[in-house]
Motif scaffolding. Structure first.
Motif, PDB file in Angstrom:
ATOM      1  N   VAL A  35       0.838  -1.198   0.000  1.00  0.00           N
ATOM      2  CA  VAL A  35       0.000   0.000   0.000  1.00  0.00           C
ATOM      3  C   VAL A  35       0.870   1.244   0.000  1.00  0.00           C
ATOM      4  CG1 VAL A  35      -1.680   1.342   1.330  1.00  0.00           C
ATOM      5  CG2 VAL A  35      -1.963  -1.132   1.111  1.00  0.00           C
ATOM      6  N   ALA A  36       1.927   1.229   0.815  1.00  0.00           N
ATOM      7  CA  ALA A  36       2.828   2.380   0.891  1.00  0.00           C
ATOM      8  C   ALA A  36       3.469   2.663  -0.468  1.00  0.00           C
ATOM      9  CB  ALA A  36       3.903   2.131   1.950  1.00  0.00           C
ATOM     10  N   LEU A  37       3.949   1.620  -1.137  1.00  0.00           N
ATOM     11  CA  LEU A  37       4.586   1.816  -2.436  1.00  0.00           C
ATOM     12  C   LEU A  37       3.581   2.294  -3.476  1.00  0.00           C
ATOM     13  CD1 LEU A  37       6.955  -1.292  -2.615  1.00  0.00           C
ATOM     14  CD2 LEU A  37       7.578   1.091  -2.195  1.00  0.00           C
ATOM     15  N   GLY A  38       2.360   1.747  -3.421  1.00  0.00           N
ATOM     16  CA  GLY A  38       1.337   2.187  -4.364  1.00  0.00           C
ATOM     17  C   GLY A  38       0.992   3.654  -4.189  1.00  0.00           C
ATOM     18  N   ALA A 273      -3.747   8.230 -17.802  1.00  0.00           N
ATOM     19  CA  ALA A 273      -3.379   6.823 -17.972  1.00  0.00           C
ATOM     20  C   ALA A 273      -2.484   6.341 -16.824  1.00  0.00           C
ATOM     21  CB  ALA A 273      -2.670   6.625 -19.312  1.00  0.00           C
ATOM     22  N   MET A 274      -1.531   7.153 -16.415  1.00  0.00           N
ATOM     23  CA  MET A 274      -0.644   6.764 -15.319  1.00  0.00           C
ATOM     24  C   MET A 274      -1.401   6.631 -14.006  1.00  0.00           C
ATOM     25  SD  MET A 274       2.271   6.229 -16.616  1.00  0.00           S
ATOM     26  CE  MET A 274       3.345   6.178 -15.201  1.00  0.00           C
ATOM     27  N   PHE A 275      -2.387   7.501 -13.791  1.00  0.00           N
ATOM     28  CA  PHE A 275      -3.183   7.404 -12.558  1.00  0.00           C
ATOM     29  C   PHE A 275      -3.943   6.078 -12.524  1.00  0.00           C
ATOM     30  CE2 PHE A 275      -6.954   7.967  -9.979  1.00  0.00           C
ATOM     31  CZ  PHE A 275      -6.461   8.593  -8.846  1.00  0.00           C
ATOM     32  N   VAL A 276      -4.554   5.712 -13.643  1.00  0.00           N
ATOM     33  CA  VAL A 276      -5.327   4.469 -13.691  1.00  0.00           C
ATOM     34  C   VAL A 276      -4.416   3.258 -13.508  1.00  0.00           C
ATOM     35  CG1 VAL A 276      -6.760   2.998 -15.154  1.00  0.00           C
ATOM     36  CG2 VAL A 276      -7.146   5.475 -15.123  1.00  0.00           C
ATOM     37  N   VAL A 277      -3.284   3.247 -14.214  1.00  0.00           N
ATOM     38  CA  VAL A 277      -2.382   2.092 -14.150  1.00  0.00           C
ATOM     39  C   VAL A 277      -1.790   1.933 -12.750  1.00  0.00           C
ATOM     40  CG1 VAL A 277      -0.193   1.171 -14.991  1.00  0.00           C
ATOM     41  CG2 VAL A 277      -1.834   2.134 -16.608  1.00  0.00           C
ATOM     42  N   LEU A 278      -1.330   3.035 -12.164  1.00  0.00           N
ATOM     43  CA  LEU A 278      -0.708   2.940 -10.850  1.00  0.00           C
ATOM     44  C   LEU A 278      -1.721   2.680  -9.744  1.00  0.00           C
ATOM     45  CD1 LEU A 278       1.940   5.782 -11.174  1.00  0.00           C
ATOM     46  CD2 LEU A 278       2.335   3.337 -11.191  1.00  0.00           C
ATOM     47  N   LEU A 283      -4.655  -1.592  -5.670  1.00  0.00           N
ATOM     48  CA  LEU A 283      -5.647  -2.670  -5.714  1.00  0.00           C
ATOM     49  C   LEU A 283      -4.995  -4.007  -5.373  1.00  0.00           C
ATOM     50  CD1 LEU A 283      -8.581  -3.398  -6.320  1.00  0.00           C
ATOM     51  CD2 LEU A 283      -7.925  -3.712  -8.727  1.00  0.00           C
ATOM     52  N   VAL A 284      -3.815  -4.259  -5.934  1.00  0.00           N
ATOM     53  CA  VAL A 284      -3.083  -5.493  -5.604  1.00  0.00           C
ATOM     54  C   VAL A 284      -2.728  -5.525  -4.128  1.00  0.00           C
ATOM     55  CG1 VAL A 284      -0.949  -6.761  -6.017  1.00  0.00           C
ATOM     56  CG2 VAL A 284      -2.193  -5.775  -7.944  1.00  0.00           C
ATOM     57  N   LEU A 290      -6.656  -8.413   2.208  1.00  0.00           N
ATOM     58  CA  LEU A 290      -7.758  -9.378   2.228  1.00  0.00           C
ATOM     59  C   LEU A 290      -7.255 -10.767   2.600  1.00  0.00           C
ATOM     60  CD1 LEU A 290     -10.706 -10.215   1.518  1.00  0.00           C
ATOM     61  CD2 LEU A 290      -9.928 -10.488  -0.850  1.00  0.00           C
ATOM     62  N   SER A 291      -6.162 -11.195   1.969  1.00  0.00           N
ATOM     63  CA  SER A 291      -5.655 -12.545   2.245  1.00  0.00           C
ATOM     64  C   SER A 291      -5.126 -12.667   3.670  1.00  0.00           C
ATOM     65  CB  SER A 291      -4.562 -12.908   1.236  1.00  0.00           C
ATOM     66  OG  SER A 291      -3.463 -12.019   1.354  1.00  0.00           O
ATOM     67  N   SER A 292      -4.447 -11.621   4.160  1.00  0.00           N
ATOM     68  CA  SER A 292      -3.911 -11.686   5.522  1.00  0.00           C
ATOM     69  C   SER A 292      -5.042 -11.727   6.545  1.00  0.00           C
ATOM     70  CB  SER A 292      -2.997 -10.500   5.789  1.00  0.00           C
ATOM     71  OG  SER A 292      -3.711  -9.282   5.744  1.00  0.00           O
ATOM     72  N   LEU A 293      -6.137 -11.014   6.291  1.00  0.00           N
ATOM     73  CA  LEU A 293      -7.271 -11.043   7.220  1.00  0.00           C
ATOM     74  C   LEU A 293      -7.978 -12.386   7.190  1.00  0.00           C
ATOM     75  CD1 LEU A 293      -8.911  -7.497   6.867  1.00  0.00           C
ATOM     76  CD2 LEU A 293      -7.570  -8.395   8.766  1.00  0.00           C
TER      77      LEU A 293
END
Length: 416
Positions: A35-38, A273-278, A283-284, A290-293
């Protein structure tokens, strides 16, 4: 979301690794880092894109104005009337005469294509784009009839010129002879060099008093254009219509959008485009939350069942796990803001270090237009990024929280 005392205690306990829960904690830490990197990537890229647009706009408009009134065939004879009436148009702040013509320059056996610009002395001294970017010499030496000019720094390098050097400007509009037209060649002394930070300008511009440019190009009292500045360049259409009525059939009016339409449209498309892609990075990252919870709920199934038998409600269980997931996302957002701010502050140093390590020129001004990596952070965009990350983090907690709240204590504790 308001938690009571025991809900806060449980949420705090689940945020810290328990015995045999190191793997779950590792996944949660990876989620926080993702999340921090995103968030950092979004803030950095959007700030750099905004910086590109702002820097290009300021420097291009600083030399070309918000709109220009161009005379047909590069000549505008009635420019005094046009400039006077243009200043009376609501929203117009200035209307300045200019002479601009592509010519050839020669010095030290080298020949380069240049763009000669003639400006009135008072307009030149009042132009911050030029006056604040003098690298050598003094622009105040440019006086009508002095034979002095100023060059962009990169053009000066190409010609091997410096303040005090002599260069020749070659104009095809020369005198007629029995064998044809002889080009007009006039020598000038370099008084100053400047670097506005836009490669194309620094590599081509020659600035001189407008009277000298008129003599060089044999224009008489005519000019090539009138540069117009307005209060709100993003809403310039009313002024364009009024200016066109003033000019009539003697010329045309072109605004900054038309002059640089391809460049600014490309920047805007790339920005979106960069806003959508990044955003996909965030989201990842929330899928990791989600998986950790989900793993945490499975590890704590017995604890949840015991809490339910002791009177904990389904709502309390949902609040606990929503709080855990949202806290991970919030910490990641805060860390991302810090990373983004640090990177933007040292952005040019980072580029220089990468160039030094790789041996590659990552920032070629001839390709990037600007001399340095720009940045302009928009608080509203940062707020939108934070809201987006928080929303996705919250949504990622709903399914695990619902599974925790749906735990049946009878089924879990049947064989205890």
């Amino acid at each position: 979301m308001i938690l009571n005392r025991y809900e806060r205690t449980i949420a705090k306990r689940y945020l810290l690794p328990g015995k045999g829960e190191g793997f779950i904690f590792l996944v949660a830490a990876i989620s926080l880092g993702a999340v921090a990197l995103g968030v950092a990537a979004l803030i950095i890229v959007m700030s750099v894109m905004n910086g590109f647009r702002a820097e290009l706009f300021d420097k291009i408009v600083g030399l070309n104005g918000h709109a220009i009134v161009q005379g047909y065939e590069g000549r505008l004879s009635d420019w005094q009337r046009i400039a006077t009436q243009a200043r009376q148009v609501p929203g117009v702040t200035s209307a300045l005469p200019l002479v601009e013509q592509p010519l050839m320059a020669s010095a030290n056996g080298r020949v380069e294509g240049v763009l000669v610009r003639g400006m009135r002395r008072q307009d030149l001294l009042a132009n911050p784009t030029l006056m604040n970017n003098v690298k050598s010499g003094d622009l105040r030496l440019l006086q009508p009839g002095s034979g002095k000019i100023a060059l962009g720094t990169r053009l000066a390098e190409q010609l091997g010129a410096y303040p005090g050097s002599e260069i020749s400007l070659i104009s095809p509009e020369g005198r007629a002879t029995p064998v044809g037209t002889v080009p007009r060649i006039v020598s000038y002394t370099v008084a100053a060099t400047f670097e506005v930070g836009v490669y194309d300008y620094d590599n081509a511009y020659v600035i001189m008093p407008i009277e000298d440019a008129q003599n060089l190009l044999m224009l008489g009292d005519q000019v090539g254009m009138v540069e117009v500045m307005v209060t709100n360049p993003d809403k310039i259409q009313p002024q364009i219509g009024a200016l066109q009525q003033i000019v009539g059939d003697k010329g045309r009016v072109v605004d900054w959008r038309n002059l640089n339409a391809a460049l600014f449209e490309a920047l805007e498309v790339e920005r979106v485009a960069m806003f959508v892609v990044l955003s996909l990075i965030i989201l990842v990252a929330v899928f990791n939350i989600l998986s950790s919870l989900i793993m945490l709920v499975r590890a704590k199934t017995r604890d949840i069942a015991i809490l339910r038998t002791m009177g904990a409600s389904r709502r309390s269980m949902m609040k606990v796990f929503v709080t855990v997931g949202t806290t991970i996302g919030t910490l990641g957002i805060l860390l991302g803001i810090v990373i983004g701010a640090v990177f933007l502050f040292f952005r040019q140093s980072v580029v220089n270090v990468i160039q030094l390590v790789t041996g590659q020129n990552l920032w070629d001004p001839s390709v990037r237009f600007l001399s340095e990596l720009p940045s302009k952070t928009d608080p509203f965009e940062v707020g939108a990024i934070i809201v987006l990350a928080l929303l996705l983090s919250f949504l990622s907690t709903l399914y695990p929280a619902w599974k925790a709240a749906s735990t049946d204590p009878v089924q879990v504790l049947r064989y205890e």
